[in-house]
Design a protein around this motif. Structure first.
Motif, mmCIF file in Angstrom:
data_model
loop_
_atom_site.group_PDB
_atom_site.id
_atom_site.type_symbol
_atom_site.label_atom_id
_atom_site.label_comp_id
_atom_site.label_asym_id
_atom_site.label_seq_id
_atom_site.Cartn_x
_atom_site.Cartn_y
_atom_site.Cartn_z
ATOM 1 N N GLY A 133 0.777 -1.225 0.000
ATOM 2 C CA GLY A 133 0.000 0.000 0.000
ATOM 3 C C GLY A 133 0.808 1.273 0.000
ATOM 4 N N ASN A 134 2.135 1.160 -0.059
ATOM 5 C CA ASN A 134 2.979 2.355 -0.049
ATOM 6 C C ASN A 134 3.072 3.019 -1.417
ATOM 7 O OD1 ASN A 134 4.012 2.604 2.726
ATOM 8 N ND2 ASN A 134 4.792 0.555 2.342
ATOM 9 N N ALA A 135 2.603 2.344 -2.451
ATOM 10 C CA ALA A 135 2.573 2.917 -3.799
ATOM 11 C C ALA A 135 1.320 2.411 -4.498
ATOM 12 C CB ALA A 135 3.822 2.523 -4.590
ATOM 13 N N LEU A 136 0.856 3.185 -5.465
ATOM 14 C CA LEU A 136 -0.318 2.806 -6.237
ATOM 15 C C LEU A 136 0.086 2.622 -7.689
ATOM 16 C CD1 LEU A 136 -3.002 5.258 -4.776
ATOM 17 C CD2 LEU A 136 -2.567 2.894 -4.121
ATOM 18 N N ALA A 137 -0.365 1.523 -8.278
ATOM 19 C CA ALA A 137 -0.067 1.233 -9.683
ATOM 20 C C ALA A 137 -1.336 1.400 -10.507
ATOM 21 C CB ALA A 137 0.470 -0.184 -9.839
#
Length: 312
Positions: free
Chosen positions: A130-134
């Motif tokens: 959840g630390n980045a969104l793709a």
């Protein structure tokens, strides 16, 4: 363009989890077809027909689908996927078990755990706990997608008037068989649908101390959760686990007691509306996401909270 949704159910009623997938399907656009497969599942099929946004229900009533065995359901869903542009399920334990098999049978890449629909081909999903969104765009003719329920409001369970169509089963594959199940029963709300959740971590020290949290949960009408560390230590059963490898929750109020705030736990609860943390370590990562933080000994703070609730 149309979307086939695998509906979870108990034969006589549908699971609230599937209502979130309906919302995602309506955002994709086109017809929304619900699949209800089970044994003696007419009640669930009729309930699915009443869901707002559903245009048709396919009911497959056959013995091999009575216990939601993924090995039997995947071929059925793959067959019914023909003619549909999307196949959806909520990213529950059941959905995560079935849908990758469906994607493999269709020879397509699954788009997992989406949190946003950009358009019919493009979706947003979290990565790295959840630390980045793709942002993922799929060119597959049939898109197999699982939906993170906490990021989509549930569709209304009433208001629809879909037709119910009988479908035929694919038979028992013989790859697995149902032996039995042991279900934990509780008067408290289910963890993923509760509006209030109170969770304990390694700081609880043992399972007996979780009774303090259970008392507060009963007063607040809350569900009880736990960190992976508490589950691994044997304090509580694994169905209490909140986190990347457990259940993802987004209640109105999340109370974290004795939880340090490891990345994998934060991935399962950081979308909660209000987060309250109680921890004696003022440097604990949980305080970085908490709306309210109390640096205190939980064995003093929790009984005081319980007493305050009695007076409220």
């Amino acid at each position: 363009m149309s979307t086939l949704i695998f509906f979870e159910h108990t034969n006589d009623a549908i699971s609230p989890a599937s209502l979130h997938a309906v919302t995602a399907a309506t955002q994709i656009g086109g017809d929304v077809v619900a699949l209800v497969a089970g044994s003696g599942c007419d009640g669930a099929a009729q309930a699915a027909a009443k869901v707002a946004g559903v245009t048709k229900v396919i009911k497959v009533d056959s013995a091999e689908y009575g216990h939601t065995l993924a090995e039997n359901l995947a071929p059925l869903i793959a067959k019914l996927a023909e003619g549909h542009s999307h196949v959806l399920a909520t990213a529950t334990t059941v959905g995560k078990n079935i849908m990758p098999r469906v994607a493999a049978l269709l020879d397509v890449a699954q788009v997992s755990d989406i949190i946003e629909v950009v358009d019919a081909d493009t979706f947003v999903r979290p990565i790295y706990a959840g630390n980045a969104l793709a942002t993922v765009k799929s060119s597959d003719a049939t898109k197999v997608v699982t939906v993170r329920g906490t990021n989509f409001d549930p569709a209304a369970a009433e208001g629809g008037s879909a037709s119910v169509e009988d479908g035929s089963g694919e038979g028992d594959t013989g790859l697995s068989s149902f032996v039995g199940q042991e279900l934990s029963k509780s008067d408290r709300p289910e963890l993923t649908s509760a509006k209030v959740v109170i969770s304990g971590g390694r700081g609880m020290q043992n399972g007996e101390n979780f009774k303090m949290l259970e008392e507060i949960a009963d007063k607040l009408g809350a569900a009880v959760g736990a960190s992976r560390a508490a589950v691994d230590a044997g304090f509580v059963p694994n169905d209490y686990q909140v986190g990347q490898t457990g259940k993802v929750v987004a209640p109105d109020l999340y109370i974290a007691v004795g939880i340090s705030g490891a990345i994998q736990h934060l991935a399962g609860m950081k979308d909660s509306k209000v987060i309250v943390a109680i921890n004696k370590d003022e440097e604990a990562p949980i305080f970085q996401v908490a709306d309210y933080g109390l640096v205190a000994d939980l064995f003093k703070a929790v009984p005081e909270l319980s007493e305050a609730l009695d007076k409220a």
